[in-house]
Structures are given as structure tokens and as C-alpha cells.
Design a protein around this motif. Structure first.
Motif, short mmCIF file in Angstrom:
data_model
loop_
_atom_site.label_atom_id
_atom_site.label_comp_id
_atom_site.label_asym_id
_atom_site.label_seq_id
_atom_site.Cartn_x
_atom_site.Cartn_y
_atom_site.Cartn_z
N THR A 169 0.84 -1.20 0.00
CA THR A 169 0.00 0.00 0.00
C THR A 169 0.87 1.25 0.00
O THR A 169 0.60 2.21 -0.74
N GLU A 170 1.91 1.25 0.82
CA GLU A 170 2.81 2.40 0.86
C GLU A 170 3.50 2.61 -0.49
O GLU A 170 3.64 3.75 -0.95
N GLU A 171 3.92 1.52 -1.12
CA GLU A 171 4.58 1.64 -2.42
C GLU A 171 3.62 2.17 -3.48
O GLU A 171 4.01 2.98 -4.33
N ARG A 172 2.36 1.73 -3.43
CA ARG A 172 1.36 2.24 -4.38
C ARG A 172 1.12 3.73 -4.16
O ARG A 172 0.96 4.49 -5.13
N LEU A 173 1.07 4.15 -2.90
CA LEU A 173 0.87 5.56 -2.60
C LEU A 173 2.04 6.40 -3.11
O LEU A 173 1.84 7.48 -3.66
N VAL A 174 3.24 5.91 -2.92
CA VAL A 174 4.42 6.63 -3.40
C VAL A 174 4.39 6.74 -4.92
O VAL A 174 4.65 7.80 -5.50
N ALA A 175 4.04 5.62 -5.61
CA ALA A 175 3.97 5.63 -7.07
C ALA A 175 2.88 6.57 -7.55
O ALA A 175 3.05 7.32 -8.53
N SER A 176 1.73 6.55 -6.86
CA SER A 176 0.63 7.44 -7.23
C SER A 176 1.02 8.89 -7.05
O SER A 176 0.73 9.75 -7.88
N LYS A 178 4.03 10.10 -7.18
CA LYS A 178 5.00 10.46 -8.22
C LYS A 178 4.30 10.76 -9.53
O LYS A 178 4.64 11.72 -10.23
N ARG A 179 3.30 9.92 -9.88
CA ARG A 179 2.56 10.18 -11.12
C ARG A 179 1.85 11.54 -11.05
O ARG A 179 1.83 12.30 -12.02
N PHE A 180 1.29 11.85 -9.88
CA PHE A 180 0.60 13.13 -9.69
C PHE A 180 1.59 14.28 -9.85
O PHE A 180 1.32 15.26 -10.56
N ARG A 181 2.75 14.17 -9.23
CA ARG A 181 3.75 15.23 -9.33
C ARG A 181 4.23 15.41 -10.77
O ARG A 181 4.35 16.53 -11.26
N ASP A 182 4.49 14.28 -11.42
CA ASP A 182 4.96 14.36 -12.81
C ASP A 182 3.93 15.05 -13.70
O ASP A 182 4.27 15.81 -14.62
N LEU A 183 2.64 14.79 -13.42
CA LEU A 183 1.57 15.38 -14.23
C LEU A 183 1.46 16.88 -13.97
O LEU A 183 1.52 17.69 -14.90
#
Length: 244
Positions: A169-176, A178-183
Motif C-alpha cells: 500500500t505504501e509503495e502504491r501511494l508513493v507511485a501514485s 509520483k505520477r501526480f507530481r509528474d503530471l
């Protein structure tokens, strides 16, 4: 046996004197009260039995570590690792039930040795660790180590708790995130986040083109500080009514 019915434990020694025909002439003896010693020994045995029951019936994997190796484990540990019995698990180094390297890049054996040494120095340690099951699959465990004295020897009492789901769950949150920041950092519009006190916790780079401020200049400031008077009143009204 005392007159009042109580039992007293004693240790007796006797000496006998014989004549030239090996016939007993005189016997002498001493009696020492060892009741307190016997009671202390029984208390130790009772404590060990309570510990053994807690150890065996714990729903979480439990281990004893002596001189850097697992020397005992409970049934929950055997089940979690997928083994038939504990014979293959005792007398193993913790790194032997782990991948060669932990996800942070450190060799499992070296890291385990440092953590066990720190346990003896500081009394306890708690950390996440990646372990390996018999079938080769890996899982995350929250490991707790505590220095104990067991049967007169300094050992480590170790427990595991499977936290694989939490880590995923923590890894998914971090990935999410990152995607938000990149966008948002590539948008021409500017995107912001505020906390419960309406202070900026995140501002995208687009704010510089829109308002002339750098994100760093606004972080931590109140949202209304960048508004004209009319906009500030509307924002405060919206906050009072509850934003959707």
C-alpha cells in the motif's frame, strides 16, 4: 514436615565413625535449611514454563537467537515460511531465511549482524525486513528484537509480523504521488494543496508564470495571503460552508 503442617526443604550431611571391625560407633550430621533456594529454583522453572507456553502458542512467529543463529522457533514461524517442521529452521543465521540483499542494497548477513549487535547494546530493535519462504517467494515482516537472559545465557527474543500488505500500500501511494507530481509539474495551470489551516503544502511550478511567485516563496503561507480582498472573502465563506 513442621508441626503446623508446612514443608521445609533441607539439605543433610552425615558422618559416621567406625571401630576396627568396621562397626559404627558414632554418627554426626548437619542440616541446612534450603527452602528459599528451592523456592527460587521453582519460581525460575515456573517462569520458564510460562514463557514456553507464550512462545509456542503465539499467533505471530517467535524465535530465540543464540550466538547469531536461530536455535528455537514456534509453529507460527514454521507455517509462515512454508516448512514441514522446525528442523530445517533451527541453527540457521537470519540471513539464510532472507534474500542475499535487502531492498536498501545492504547484504542481509551484514545488516543482520549489525542489528543483533545493536540489540545487545540498546536492549531492543524494531525494523522491517524482507524474508524468503521455502518456495522462494519473499514477504515483508516487521521484526522486533529484545535482549533477554534465558537459562543463564544472553539471547535475543525475536518476533515477526507480516506487513507485506502495508508495504505494498505504501509503495502504491508513493507511485501514485509520483505520477501526480509528474503530471502537475508539466501543466501550464498551477496546482496547489493546502492543510487544515489553509496553508500551502504543495504548489506546482506553474504558479510562477501565473502569479510571479516561486513555489518555494509560497510554501507554508496562508492561501488567502495571495488573494485580493474580494477573493479572500469568498474563500473564507467557502471554507466556512465546507469545501466539496
Amino acid at each position: 514436615l513442621l508441626p503446623d503442617g508446612r514443608i521445609k526443604h533441607v539439605q543433610q550431611q552425615g558422618f559416621c565413625t567406625f571401630d576396627e571391625h568396621r562397626q559404627p560407633l558414632l554418627s554426626r550430621g548437619t542440616v541446612q535449611d534450603i527452602s528459599e533456594r528451592v523456592e527460587r529454583e521453582q519460581a525460575v522453572r515456573d517462569a520458564e514454563e510460562r514463557f514456553r507456553r507464550l512462545f509456542e502458542y503465539s499467533p505471530d512467529p517467535a524465535w530465540l537467537i543464540d550466538r547469531g543463529h536461530f536455535v528455537e522457533c514456534n509453529h507460527a514461524a514454521v507455517q509462515m515460511l512454508g516448512y514441514a517442521d522446525k528442523s530445517a529452521l533451527t541453527h540457521t543465521h537470519p540471513s539464510e531465511l532472507s534474500p542475499p540483499f535487502q531492498p536498501d542494497g545492504q547484504p542481509s548477513r551484514d545488516k543482520a549482524e549489525r542489528l543483533m549487535q545493536a540489540t545487545f547494546e540498546q536492549g531492543h530493535q524494531r525494523f522491517d525486513w524482507m524474508h524468503t519462504r521455502q518456495d522462494g517467494s519473499t514477504f515483508w515482516a516487521e521484526v522486533t528484537l529484545a535482549a533477554v537472559d534465558y537459562r543463564g545465557r544472553p539471547m535475543i527474543y525475536c518476533t515477526w509480523r507480516d506487513v507485506t500488505q502495508r508495504r505494498l500500500t505504501e509503495e502504491r501511494l508513493v507511485a501514485s504521488e509520483k505520477r501526480f507530481r509528474d503530471l502537475v509539474e508539466n501543466l501550464s495551470d498551477w496546482v496547489w494543496e493546502i492543510d487544515a489551516e489553509a496553508r500551502f503544502t504543495y504548489i506546482s511550478p506553474g504558479v510562477e508564470a501565473a502569479l510571479g511567485y516561486t513555489p518555494e516563496a509560497l510554501l507554508g503561507s496562508a492561501y488567502v495571503d495571495s488573494m485580493a480582498e474580494e477573493g479572500r472573502a469568498l474563500f473564507e465563506q467557502a471554507m466556512g460552508d465546507g469545501l466539496p
